[in-house]
Scaffold this active site. Structure first.
Site, PDB file in Angstrom:
ATOM      1  N   HIS A  15       0.839  -1.202   0.000  1.00 22.65           N
ATOM      2  CA  HIS A  15       0.000   0.000   0.000  1.00 22.65           C
ATOM      3  C   HIS A  15       0.875   1.254   0.000  1.00 22.65           C
ATOM      4  O   HIS A  15       0.628   2.208  -0.740  1.00 22.65           O
ATOM      5  CB  HIS A  15      -0.884   0.063   1.256  1.00 22.65           C
ATOM      6  CG  HIS A  15      -1.908  -1.011   1.372  1.00 22.65           C
ATOM      7  ND1 HIS A  15      -2.071  -1.733   2.529  1.00 22.65           N
ATOM      8  CD2 HIS A  15      -2.844  -1.468   0.509  1.00 22.65           C
ATOM      9  CE1 HIS A  15      -3.064  -2.589   2.366  1.00 22.65           C
ATOM     10  NE2 HIS A  15      -3.540  -2.456   1.141  1.00 22.65           N
ATOM     11  N   SER A  44      -2.708  -7.548   3.449  1.00 21.13           N
ATOM     12  CA  SER A  44      -3.051  -7.314   4.859  1.00 21.13           C
ATOM     13  C   SER A  44      -3.404  -8.610   5.560  1.00 21.13           C
ATOM     14  O   SER A  44      -3.072  -8.797   6.737  1.00 21.13           O
ATOM     15  CB  SER A  44      -4.212  -6.320   4.959  1.00 21.13           C
ATOM     16  OG  SER A  44      -3.806  -5.046   4.533  1.00 21.13           O
ATOM     17  N   LYS A  60     -17.556  -6.468   8.826  1.00 21.43           N
ATOM     18  CA  LYS A  60     -16.211  -7.032   8.840  1.00 21.43           C
ATOM     19  C   LYS A  60     -15.624  -6.995  10.238  1.00 21.43           C
ATOM     20  O   LYS A  60     -15.856  -6.062  11.002  1.00 21.43           O
ATOM     21  CB  LYS A  60     -15.306  -6.200   7.916  1.00 21.43           C
ATOM     22  CG  LYS A  60     -14.937  -6.875   6.622  1.00 21.43           C
ATOM     23  CD  LYS A  60     -13.985  -6.002   5.842  1.00 21.43           C
ATOM     24  CE  LYS A  60     -13.021  -6.857   5.052  1.00 21.43           C
ATOM     25  NZ  LYS A  60     -12.081  -6.053   4.291  1.00 21.43           N
ATOM     26  N   ARG A  93      -1.692  -6.790  -7.682  1.00 22.22           N
ATOM     27  CA  ARG A  93      -0.605  -7.709  -7.315  1.00 22.22           C
ATOM     28  C   ARG A  93      -0.511  -8.886  -8.268  1.00 22.22           C
ATOM     29  O   ARG A  93       0.559  -9.434  -8.464  1.00 22.22           O
ATOM     30  CB  ARG A  93      -0.819  -8.265  -5.902  1.00 22.22           C
ATOM     31  CG  ARG A  93      -0.691  -7.249  -4.810  1.00 22.22           C
ATOM     32  CD  ARG A  93      -1.051  -7.858  -3.490  1.00 22.22           C
ATOM     33  NE  ARG A  93      -2.453  -8.290  -3.560  1.00 22.22           N
ATOM     34  CZ  ARG A  93      -3.170  -8.708  -2.552  1.00 22.22           C
ATOM     35  NH1 ARG A  93      -2.623  -8.792  -1.362  1.00 22.22           N
ATOM     36  NH2 ARG A  93      -4.423  -9.063  -2.699  1.00 22.22           N
TER      37      ARG A  93
END
Length: 151
Positions: A17, A127, A41, A90
């Site tokens: 990031h 993450s 979440k 990615r």
């Protein structure tokens, strides 16, 4: 003024990031790092901690602003007068997922998404991997900016 929103949960911010934000600074007059709030979440870090990690990482960079938001990213773009959404890619799976969102956002709002490929040295970091390393007592510090500190 060219503004970009870089949305995400940043739980926590990773070196990947960080790299995308740093590179985005050279493309835009302002990069707004927007931490999305999703009540459904379960986060490892509080919203306040996630915001502080990012603010501390970019404390000397006036072109970076950190905010929190709920709802659609395109609505936030309109509110912040941002013409672009910044996203990092990615791998091919990221591309397929992000492509669908970008097409939908453009259809609904005419806001363009700008994709930056992650640097090869950070392309494996996510993450969720960082959280797994932390949960299992590993050295997470090599995966995140120095501002990410456990209490």
């Amino acid at each position: 003024m060219k503004k970009a929103i870089f949305p995400g949960s940043f739980d926590p911010i990773t070196n990947g990031h960080f790299d995308i934000i740093k590179r985005g600074i050279s493309l835009f007059d302002e990069v707004i790092v927007a931490i999305g709030i999703n009540a459904e979440k379960k986060y490892m870090f509080s919203l306040e901690d996630r915001k502080r990690f990012i603010e501390d990482a970019f404390k000397d960079e006036p072109k970076v602003k950190v905010i929190t938001y709920e709802g659609l990213t395109i609505d936030l773009c309109h509110k912040e007068n941002a013409q672009f959404i910044l996203r990092g890619l990615r791998n091919p799976a990221d591309f397929e997922f992000e492509k669908a969102i970008a097409h939908t956002n453009r259809l609904l709002s005419k806001i363009e998404t700008v994709f930056l490929l992650t640097a090869s040295k950070t392309s494996f970091i996510s993450s969720s991997i960082v959280r797994d390393v932390i949960r299992n007592g590993g050295d997470y510090t090599v995966l995140v900016p120095d501002s990410v500190k456990l209490k």
